[in-house]
Write a protein that holds these residues in place. Structure first.
Motif, mmCIF file in Angstrom:
data_model
loop_
_atom_site.group_PDB
_atom_site.id
_atom_site.type_symbol
_atom_site.label_atom_id
_atom_site.label_comp_id
_atom_site.label_asym_id
_atom_site.label_seq_id
_atom_site.Cartn_x
_atom_site.Cartn_y
_atom_site.Cartn_z
ATOM 1 N N ALA A 109 78.247 67.393 23.339
ATOM 2 C CA ALA A 109 78.385 66.305 24.187
ATOM 3 C C ALA A 109 79.345 65.127 24.059
ATOM 4 N N ALA A 110 79.828 65.214 22.926
ATOM 5 C CA ALA A 110 80.551 63.913 22.425
ATOM 6 C C ALA A 110 82.186 64.063 22.989
ATOM 7 N N ASN A 111 82.433 62.844 23.593
ATOM 8 C CA ASN A 111 83.832 62.755 24.113
ATOM 9 C C ASN A 111 84.502 61.660 23.079
ATOM 10 N N ILE A 112 85.190 62.125 22.253
ATOM 11 C CA ILE A 112 85.793 60.962 21.332
ATOM 12 C C ILE A 112 87.462 60.636 21.691
ATOM 13 N N ALA A 113 87.565 59.472 21.277
ATOM 14 C CA ALA A 113 89.013 58.857 21.264
ATOM 15 C C ALA A 113 89.443 58.667 19.978
ATOM 16 N N LEU A 114 90.492 59.192 19.944
ATOM 17 C CA LEU A 114 91.317 58.917 18.669
ATOM 18 C C LEU A 114 92.505 58.063 18.919
ATOM 19 N N LEU A 115 92.662 56.726 17.916
ATOM 20 C CA LEU A 115 93.611 55.887 18.419
ATOM 21 C C LEU A 115 94.756 56.148 17.508
ATOM 22 N N ASN A 116 95.920 56.526 17.509
ATOM 23 C CA ASN A 116 96.792 56.824 16.656
ATOM 24 C C ASN A 116 96.832 58.007 16.011
ATOM 25 N N ALA A 117 97.688 58.924 15.916
ATOM 26 C CA ALA A 117 97.633 60.266 15.320
ATOM 27 C C ALA A 117 98.094 60.297 14.153
ATOM 28 N N THR A 118 97.679 59.326 13.151
ATOM 29 C CA THR A 118 97.888 59.202 11.784
ATOM 30 C C THR A 118 97.359 60.152 10.907
#
Length: 441
Positions: free
Chosen positions: A31-40
Motif C-alpha cells: 500500500a506504500a506510495n514512496i517519493a524519492l527526492l534525487n536519484a543519488t
C-alpha cells in the motif's frame, strides 16, 4: 512523467518475507506510495531495498542529468546513460528489479517543487529526501510532520552514514520481539482451563498417556494442589519454588520423561504472573487514548478498546492470543488443549470488538471503519504493541528545543559519533551561505 500498472501480491515470490513480517506487513508494503527526492547513490540504494520486497509504487523526483560524476558512484548508471535524465534512468532500472511495483519519474528539481507546490507531497505515504539543502529540507520536513507523512533523510559521505526520521508517531502492532514468550496463563488459568486440568487423573493414566500429558496441564494440576496445601498461595520463596519443582519432577514415572522435563523447565510460569509488557503499557497510557476524536486512527481506537477490556472483562490481563507452542503430547491431547486456548481467544476478541464498536459509535464513525479481522489481528498481537514518538526535524534548529546539553556532553568523547552529526550540520550551513558544499566550490 511515465507510469506502469501491474498486478500485486505474489505469495510465491514474496514467500520468505511473508514468513518474516506476515501478511499484514506485506499488505502495508504494497500500500506504500514512496517519493524519492534525487536519484543519488544513497537514494537509489534506499529505494532498491524497498522495491525488492514489493512496495506499491514509487516516484523519483530529480531535475538532474547523468554526468561523469554519477558514473563513478551510482550502481544503476553507466556510460550509455550520459546526458539522460537521472530520474528516468533510475526509475526504469529499478522497475526491472520487480515488475509488480509501479514506478514513475518527474524530471524536476525537488527544491523547486518544495517551493512552488509543496502540496504535491501530500499524496505520498513516505518521502525519502536526499541532497536537499537545509532551508527547503526544513520546509518539507515541517509539511510532512504536520501531515503525519514519515520523511526519511538518509545521507552518506564516504564511510559516514547518517539517517534522520521525522513523523509525529510510528505505531506498531507486530513489533516482532527477538524472544517472544507464549501466553499460557499457567499462573492464573481461566475457569475452563482450570477445570480441564483439575479433571485429569494423571496417576490413573497408563504409561503412554502419562508421558504425553502436555506440560501446561501438569503445571496447572500441581499448582492447584500446591495452593490447596498452602492457603491458596503459589510458591513464593526460593525454598518453596525449589520444593514445587521437586514435586513436579517426582511425578514422572521414569527418568527423562520428556513432558515432565518440560514442566520442570517451565515451572517458573506457575508462580510468575502474566504481566502486560512495558511497551504495551506505554501505549495504553498514551495521551492519544485519553483524547480520542473522530480524527483518531484505527490504532488508537483499538488501544482504547483494549484498555477498557483490560480494566473490565480482562481483569488486568490482555486478550489471550490463542496460540500454544510445540510440546510433548499426543495429537489428540495437543488439539484438545489448543481448542481451549483458541476458544478463550475468540471470546476475548469478541469482547474487545464489542468495545471497539461502542467507541466508534461514540465518535460518530462507521462500524466498518475497523473490521472484526482487524480486531482479531490486534488482539493476537496486543503484547507486542509499540509506539515510537519522533521529534520534529525543526527542533534541531532552535536552542530552546535542541538537545544542547546532550550534544555538549558528548562532543568531548572521541568515540561518540555525534561529532559527525555536527559536522554534517556545519556542511549544510556552509552550503546555505555559499551555495556549494565544502570541497566542491
Amino acid at each position: 512523467m511515465a507510469s506502469e500498472k501491474k498486478a500485486k501480491t505474489d505469495s510465491a515470490k514474496y514467500d520468505r518475507q511473508l514468513r518474516l513480517w506476515g501478511e499484514d506487513g506485506q499488505g502495508r508494503l504494497e500500500a506504500a506510495n514512496i517519493a524519492l527526492l534525487n536519484a543519488t547513490p544513497t537514494g537509489t540504494e534506499t529505494l532498491k531495498n524497498l522495491v525488492l520486497p514489493g512496495i506499491g509504487r514509487y516516484t523519483i523526483i530529480d531535475g538532474g542529468y547523468v554526468d561523469e560524476v554519477d558514473l563513478g558512484n551510482n550502481f544503476f548508471l553507466d556510460e550509455s546513460h550520459l546526458g539522460l535524465a537521472r530520474a528516468t534512468v533510475a526509475c526504469d532500472n529499478l522497475r526491472e528489479l520487480n515488475d509488480l511495483v509501479d514506478g514513475e519519474w518527474i524530471v524536476k528539481d525537488p527544491v523547486e517543487l518544495i517551493e512552488k507546490n509543496i502540496e504535491a507531497f501530500a499524496v505520498f505515504t513516505v518521502v525519502v529526501a536526499t541532497n536537499i539543502p537545509e532551508l527547503p529540507m526544513r520546509k518539507l520536513a515541517k509539511f510532512c510532520f504536520e501531515k503525519s507523512i514519515p520523511i526519511v533523510m538518509p545521507r552518506s559521505y564516504g564511510f559516514i552514514g547518517h539517517l534522520r526520521i521525522a513523523v509525529p508517531e510510528h505505531t506498531i502492532i507486530e513489533s516482532k520481539p527477538d524472544d517472544p514468550q507464549p501466553d499460557l496463563r499457567i499462573s492464573n488459568p481461566w475457569p475452563e482451563l482450570e477445570q480441564y486440568a483439575a479433571s485429569l487423573n494423571i496417576e490413573g493414566l497408563d504409561s503412554k498417556e502419562h508421558s504425553h500429558v502436555p506440560y501446561p496441564l501438569i503445571l496447572i494440576k500441581y499448582l492447584l494442589k500446591w495452593k490447596q496445601e498452602h492457603n491458596g498461595a503459589p510458591p513464593s520463596t526460593s525454598a518453596e519454588k525449589s520444593a514445587f519443582k521437586a514435586e513436579v519432577i517426582r511425578g514422572s514415572r521414569k527418568a527423562n520423561e520428556e513432558n515432565f522435563d518440560e514442566a520442570y523447565r517451565a515451572a517458573h510460569r506457575a508462580w510468575t504472573p502474566c504481566r502486560i509488557p512495558s511497551a504495551t503499557e506505554a501505549a495504553l497510557s498514551h495521551p492519544q487514548v485519553a483524547n480520542l476524536s473522530a480524527q483518531s486512527s484505527s490504532f488508537w481506537i483499538l488501544v482504547a478498546a483494549l484498555k477498557e477490556f483490560v480494566a473490565n472483562e480482562g481483569q488486568g490481563y490482555l486478550p489471550l492470543p490463542g496460540s500454544i507452542p510445540d510440546m510433548v503430547s499426543t495429537t489428540e491431547g495437543y488439539l484438545a488443549l489448543q481448542t481451549l486456548y483458541q476458544a478463550k481467544a475468540t471470546s476475548d476478541t469478541a469482547l474487545v470488538y464489542t468495545r471497539v464498536r461502542d467507541i466508534l459509535s461514540r465518535l460518530g464513525k462507521p462500524a466498518h471503519f475497523i473490521s472484526h479481522d482487524d480486531v482479531k489481528h490486534f488482539c493476537r498481537n496486543s503484547s507486542t504493541l509499540q509506539v515510537i514518538d519522533y521529534r520534529p526535524f525543526e527542533s534541531e534548529f532552535s536552542a530552546a528545543t535542541a538537545k544542547s546539553s546532550f550534544i555538549s556532553s558528548n562532543l568531548s568523547d572521541p568515540a561518540h559519533n555525534l561529532k559527525y552529526h555536527v559536522l554534517l550540520r556545519a556542511c549544510d550551513r556552509f552550503h546555505r551561505h555559499y551555495g556549494y558544499y565544502p570541497g566542491f566550490g
